[in-house]
Motif scaffolding. Structure first.
Motif, short mmCIF file in Angstrom:
data_model
loop_
_atom_site.label_atom_id
_atom_site.label_comp_id
_atom_site.label_asym_id
_atom_site.label_seq_id
_atom_site.Cartn_x
_atom_site.Cartn_y
_atom_site.Cartn_z
N GLY A 7 0.78 -1.23 0.00
CA GLY A 7 0.00 0.00 0.00
C GLY A 7 0.81 1.28 0.00
O GLY A 7 0.24 2.37 -0.08
N ARG A 18 -3.61 4.03 2.42
CA ARG A 18 -3.97 2.95 3.35
C ARG A 18 -2.98 1.81 3.17
O ARG A 18 -2.88 1.24 2.08
N SER A 20 -1.70 -2.02 4.16
CA SER A 20 -2.25 -3.31 4.58
C SER A 20 -1.12 -4.24 4.96
O SER A 20 -0.02 -4.16 4.40
N ARG A 70 -8.12 -3.77 12.28
CA ARG A 70 -7.82 -5.15 11.93
C ARG A 70 -9.09 -5.85 11.46
O ARG A 70 -10.19 -5.53 11.93
N THR A 76 -5.76 -9.53 8.41
CA THR A 76 -5.13 -8.32 7.89
C THR A 76 -5.27 -7.16 8.88
O THR A 76 -6.32 -7.00 9.49
N TYR A 78 -4.67 -2.90 9.06
CA TYR A 78 -4.60 -1.74 8.17
C TYR A 78 -4.08 -0.52 8.92
O TYR A 78 -4.21 -0.42 10.14
N GLN A 80 -4.74 3.42 8.07
CA GLN A 80 -5.27 4.50 7.26
C GLN A 80 -4.53 5.77 7.64
O GLN A 80 -4.56 6.17 8.80
#
Length: 114
Positions: A7, A18, A20, A70, A76, A78, A80
């Motif tokens: 990302g 974002r 990942s 999550r 996964t 993340y 942001q």
């Protein structure tokens, strides 16, 4: 446990990205997940963490701009990132702690520049 971060990229100041981090294995939902970053010439610093219950913590410089989350169904985590600044430029790494053992992803480069 293997971690695959993605990302990153080049974004202008004020923009968003974002990140990942996909984890292998069934232990993800029991893992404390974190994002770190390392700028050239600097040490690797903690950016944000999320616990197994979804509790979160952030370093002061990103509070109100970054959000960690999550998805246990997708294994996964993340990050942001909004209102990005040139000082956010770094390689971002995800980290997992599973049964007391620490695992690192390979890193993804974020460059904030006009």
């Amino acid at each position: 446990v293997q971690l695959q971060a993605s990302g990153g990229g080049l974004v202008q100041p004020g923009g968003s990205l974002r990140l990942s981090c996909a984890a292998s294995g069934s232990a993800f939902r029991w893992s404390v997940m974190s994002w770190y970053r390392q700028a050239p010439g600097n040490q690797r610093d903690l950016v944000a963490s999320i616990g197994t219950a979804g509790d979160t913590g952030y370093t002061g410089s990103v509070k109100g701009r970054f959000t960690i989350s999550r998805d246990n169904a997708k294994n996964t985590v993340y990050l942001q990132m909004n209102s990005l600044k040139p000082d956010d430029t770094a390689v971002y790494y995800c980290k997992a702690i599973v049964d007391g053992v620490t695992y690192w992803g390979q890193g993804t480069l974020v460059t904030v520049s006009s």
